[in-house]
Design an enzyme around this catalytic site. Sequence first.
Site, mmCIF file in Angstrom:
data_model
loop_
_atom_site.group_PDB
_atom_site.id
_atom_site.type_symbol
_atom_site.label_atom_id
_atom_site.label_comp_id
_atom_site.label_asym_id
_atom_site.label_seq_id
_atom_site.Cartn_x
_atom_site.Cartn_y
_atom_site.Cartn_z
ATOM 1 N N GLU A 43 0.854 -1.146 -0.014
ATOM 2 C CA GLU A 43 0.087 0.034 0.063
ATOM 3 C C GLU A 43 0.882 1.200 0.222
ATOM 4 O O GLU A 43 1.974 1.284 0.725
ATOM 5 C CB GLU A 43 -0.883 0.029 1.201
ATOM 6 N N LYS A 112 -9.868 1.839 -1.833
ATOM 7 C CA LYS A 112 -10.105 1.275 -0.362
ATOM 8 C C LYS A 112 -11.402 1.445 0.081
ATOM 9 O O LYS A 112 -11.728 2.850 0.096
ATOM 10 C CB LYS A 112 -8.541 1.549 0.430
ATOM 11 N N CYS A 144 -5.423 -3.474 2.940
ATOM 12 C CA CYS A 144 -5.178 -3.331 4.510
ATOM 13 C C CYS A 144 -6.209 -3.548 5.452
ATOM 14 O O CYS A 144 -6.816 -4.562 5.308
ATOM 15 C CB CYS A 144 -4.712 -1.768 4.546
#
Length: 277
Positions: A43, A112, A144
């Site tokens: 990321e 995300k 994540c």
Amino acid sequence: MSPLRMAVTAAPFDRDLEADFARIADLIGKARAEGVGLLALPEAALGGYLANLDGGADGPPPLRQDGPEIARLAELAGDMVVVAGYCEDAGGHYYNSAVCVTGDGVLGNHRKVHQPLSEDSTYRAGDRFAAFDTPVGRLGMLICYDKAFPESARALALDGAEIVVCVSAWPGSRTNAAPDLAEDRWKRRFDLFDRARALENQIVWLSANQSGTFGDLRFVASAKIVDPGGDVVADTGVAEGMAIADLDVPHLLATARRSMGHLRDRRPEAYGPLRTG
């Protein structure tokens, strides 16, 4: 079909884009020398992550998906499939995104969806999960905190993803931090999510993560490759590095799903409507 050689990285990245590209070029070069066909970078590999999660931290440089930086990443990738995180500028709205490229250009992009703590002060949230076809198979991407929600990986698996690449900037615990990062409770959660998401969906799972420190954050590294049975087949541990594995993905999926098929044996009619609040 011969096995696919895949690699995941644990590496540090910051605001210096030229230094980030130099590190990426080095990692791609090492992966290419090893015959890797699919490489996962962390990321925010382009421009670094947030310096803290308390709000007000300066964010990474915003980059357009069709801009020169992503084109440069694609050129570096060449015949390899490469996934990397970046701050996406979409008409002045910023997203924490992951892009999948080859030398032919962009194959997929994910924004995300799930935002921890104050991340929403820097980024807007994405609103979907979608798999896409690549030269190495059908892929899905997560970022994540997305992996803490079973629905995220399940949505990709139901969309036919054979491999899910989850890129992260996952830090160690901010309270009662363990002196030994290998014993950190947030590292333990990171590992549990990786193994559970692979097992419950019977997919191949690639987990890349930042390493080192940035701002107030100390990242747990722990990049790994997990097979459809939830077993870790390659892992960097808590240090910077690259983990590589050869997996015959179609064979592994068919074997894992032969008798107990978690996707096949679902009973959606028994689950009832999902609550939205």
